[in-house]
Design an enzyme around this catalytic site. Structure first.
Site, mmCIF file in Angstrom:
data_model
loop_
_atom_site.group_PDB
_atom_site.id
_atom_site.type_symbol
_atom_site.label_atom_id
_atom_site.label_comp_id
_atom_site.label_asym_id
_atom_site.label_seq_id
_atom_site.Cartn_x
_atom_site.Cartn_y
_atom_site.Cartn_z
ATOM 1 N N ASP A 564 0.857 -1.188 0.000
ATOM 2 C CA ASP A 564 0.000 0.000 0.000
ATOM 3 C C ASP A 564 0.894 1.240 0.000
ATOM 4 O OD1 ASP A 564 -2.476 1.417 0.123
ATOM 5 O OD2 ASP A 564 -2.041 1.847 2.224
ATOM 6 N N ASP A 607 -3.885 2.558 -4.843
ATOM 7 C CA ASP A 607 -2.433 2.325 -4.840
ATOM 8 C C ASP A 607 -2.096 1.042 -4.080
ATOM 9 O OD1 ASP A 607 -3.229 3.319 -2.410
ATOM 10 O OD2 ASP A 607 -1.445 4.544 -2.081
#
Length: 690
Positions: A564, A607
């Protein structure tokens, strides 16, 4: 004429000849008659001399161009034809009455078939002095009968052995014939639907069915029309229908033929796939198929670029307008009914004409409900411009006025093969597809039109079908006349003769190129991330599930890494979403470059990324891989000339210690990731190290 009338009723030429000389009588009676007339002198036993031939006989060249007048039969006819002819004449002399016979001889290299009547004339002493022969040419009639028998045999073969349903109607709409496949599809035999009733057509589609028949009778046939039909037990079937008129040799319409293919399974699969498209916005935007989204009142709420291009309109000209403004006034009622019906069932199809830039376009429109979380939210209207297809079909129909069999009016490629693989019949549609008549090809030329891998499978199935006497279906890729590969679904049916052996195999091939291309695109959008090209969460979860199954079976360890970004929101805020998208693509490229060939990486969303590291023999390896990824992702990114620095946090879970199911492993990796973020981000944390 008075002399002739007075001589009538004598039964011979004797009465007439007493009043009118032969030289005047024969031309008067015989010239202008279409039958061949010969007048022969009887000179003695088996001696017959030609005295007269009418114009039809001379024109028919039965004498082979020889000098015939005053010649005996054996001097004019060849040695094979003369004896049986002399026998017949001699029989008339002996019988002193008419003799009838049929003959077949060679004239100028061609077979001449005839029916002749020999009538003797007697003198006052009762002796036969002359014979009048009247010969009727039966060659053309018999050739036509033989050709008709051959055509009927092919017709019977197609009706009996094709796996597609076939129905033949008279010009009054009455059912003349149905094949076995029709009865198997609908459950109705020919006797069940005698007359003009169509119990296999739903009530709300009766007008449509009658219109298709009427259009075919008028020469406006239909090809590949998808509609709804009803079986005997009341269940509804999706079918693909081709309707064409049948003409005789004089070009007169004598009936209508319809080929029906059951596409229920294909339509159900298509609907399932269509409903999932609501989750994939990119597929809607980039789909080459023109698509509109509608409310159940018919208001257009969205239009993809392909639909705007097709309609030659800008978005503001279409959005929030009524779909009814695009169609003709005459069809508004029917279209409203279709839209309303889509709320209660799975949609429908119809054809309409729209005005685009002053020109008419024919559109095939499919209505598909948009279903989100089991709730119908609207309708997809899928527009297919079939204008050129319809024009092409009309042109083809006009050029095929002499076609008499059902196969001649089908766009499908219909072939008949011998058990040894020799092509013995090819439908005219194949000439159009291949650019030449396949009947003129050698076996080697024929095999070159099929992809090598498909040819092997087709050969194996062909041999097996001849052995088991069972049909088969195969998808193959054929090469058209312009070198373009085209996908076809081929249905083969062996024909069993009276000895329970395969006499030949009927193959019907239907073009499914668009369907196959569409399925491949839909699968791509279903399993891959449109931005990075990486597998999406759905495909990654399937890969992890397979790894778990393999690990449980073999004891092989593996690990998943959950990544992440630590500052992606700041990148979007500072540089904009376009730069953010470019940044995510670069991240995907780096991750791909860092993993081994057997491992996989996926974008989970935003993301967030995941990596699957398989065949983990040493636990230290996963720590090295994780740290290498972390360091690689720390390196600066250069996007559109801008330098971007950021970092990622990584959570790691290993099988089987941290979880024995894919759900458990995902939870463990997610827990490790966010525990790591709490401790300062930009680091790797294993679930076992918490």
């Amino acid at each position: 004429m008075k002399q002739i009338k007075e001589a009538e009723g004598t039964g011979t030429m004797e009465g007439i000849s007493d009043h009118i000389p032969y030289d005047d009588l024969l031309p008067m009676l015989m010239n202008g008659i279409s039958d061949f007339i010969f007048f022969v002198d009887v000179d003695g036993p088996r001696r017959f001399k030609y005295r007269y031939m009418n114009k039809s006989a001379l024109k028919g060249s039965l004498a082979g161009g020889a000098v015939w007048k005053g010649k005996y039969i054996e001097e004019v006819m060849d040695e094979n034809a003369a004896p049986p002819l002399i026998d017949a004449y001699e029989e008339a002399v002996q019988k002193k009455g008419p003799v009838t016979y049929e003959d077949q001889i060679m004239v100028n290299g061609k077979v001449f078939r005839s029916h002749s009547v020999l009538t003797p004339t007697l003198n006052e002493e009762g002796d036969v002095t002359h014979i009048l022969a009247v010969t009727r040419n039966l060659t053309e009639v018999m050739e036509k009968e033989e050709a008709l028998g051959s055509m009927n045999a092919v017709y019977k073969s197609l009706m009996t052995n094709t796996t597609d349903a076939v129905i033949i109607l008279g010009t009054d709409g009455s059912v003349l014939d149905v094949n076995k496949a029709f009865t198997e599809l609908y459950g109705f035999s020919k006797e069940d639907i005698s007359g003009c009733s169509y119990p296999f057509v739903p009530e709300d589609l009766t007008d449509e069915a009658c219109e298709l028949v009427q259009q075919a009778l008028e020469g406006r046939g239909t090809s590949g029309r998808t509609t709804i039909r009803k079986s005997r037990d009341g269940s509804l079937l999706d079918v693909s229908i081709s309707v064409s008129r049948i003409q005789n040799e004089e070009g007169e319409t004598i009936g209508v033929s319809s080929i029906i293919r059951n596409v229920t399974e294909e339509k159900n699969e298509e609907r399932r796939r269509e409903s999932s498209r609501s989750r994939y916005r990119s597929l809607f935007e980039h789909n080459p198929q023109a698509i509109l989204t509608l409310t159940f009142r018919g208001t257009i709420t969205n239009a993809n670029p392909a639909s705007l291009e097709m309609l030659e309109k800008e978005g503001h000209e279409v959005l929030h307008t009524s779909f009814m403004e695009l169609i003709s006034k005459e069809q508004e009622g029917a279209v409203r009914k279709e839209i309303h019906g889509s709320f209660f069932d799975t949609g429908g199809q119809f054809r309409t004409v729209v005005d685009v830039g002053g020109e008419e376009k024919i559109l095939q429109i499919s209505l598909v409900p948009i279903i989100i979380q089991d709730k119908k939210e609207g309708i997809y209207a899928i527009l297919d411009d079939i204008t050129e297809k319809e024009k092409a079909y009309e042109g083809m129909r006009q050029s095929q006025e002499s076609f008499r069999l059902i196969a001649n009016y089908s766009n499908d490629l219909i072939s008949v093969f011998s058990p040894k693989g020799a092509l013995i019949y090819a439908s005219p549609s194949q000439h159009e597809f291949f650019g030449e008549d396949p009947m003129s090809w050698s076996r080697e030329n024929l095999m070159q039109k099929v992809d090598l891998g498909d040819l092997r499978r087709l050969t194996d199935l062909f041999i097996k079908s001849c052995q088991t006497k069972e049909g088969f279906t195969i998808t193959v890729k054929l090469t058209s006349f312009n070198g373009e590969p085209v996908w076809f679904e081929c249905r083969a049916t062996p024909v069993i003769d009276d000895d329970h052996e395969v006499s030949h195999i009927v193959v019907v091939a239907r073009d499914i190129s668009e369907q196959k291309s569409y399925e491949e695109k839909l699968e791509r959008f279903a399993y891959y991330d449109y931005l990075t090209g990486l597998p999406n969460r759905l495909l990654f979860e399937e890969n992890v599930w397979k790894a778990v199954e393999k690990g449980q079976r073999t004891g092989q360890a593996f690990a998943i890494l959950y990544l992440d970004g630590d500052g992606f929101k700041g990148i979007n805020d500072q540089y904009g979403h376009d730069m953010g998208d470019e940044f995510l693509r670069e991240v995907g490229k780096r991750l791909r470059s860092c993993i081994r060939g057997g491992d996989s990486v996926a974008r989970i969303g935003g993301d967030e990324f995941s990596v699957l590291v398989e065949e983990l023999k040493d636990r230290r390896l996963i720590r090295d891989v994780s740290n290498r990824l972390l360091n690689e992702l720390r390196e600066p990114y250069y996007v559109r000339g801008m330098e971007i620095r950021t970092s990622f946090s990584i959570g790691v879970a290993c099988f089987p210690e941290d979880g024995e199911t894919h759900e458990g492993l995902f939870r463990a990796a997610d827990t490790a990731l966010y525990e790591g973020k709490k401790k300062g981000k930009n680091q790797v944390l294993f679930f076992e190290d918490q």
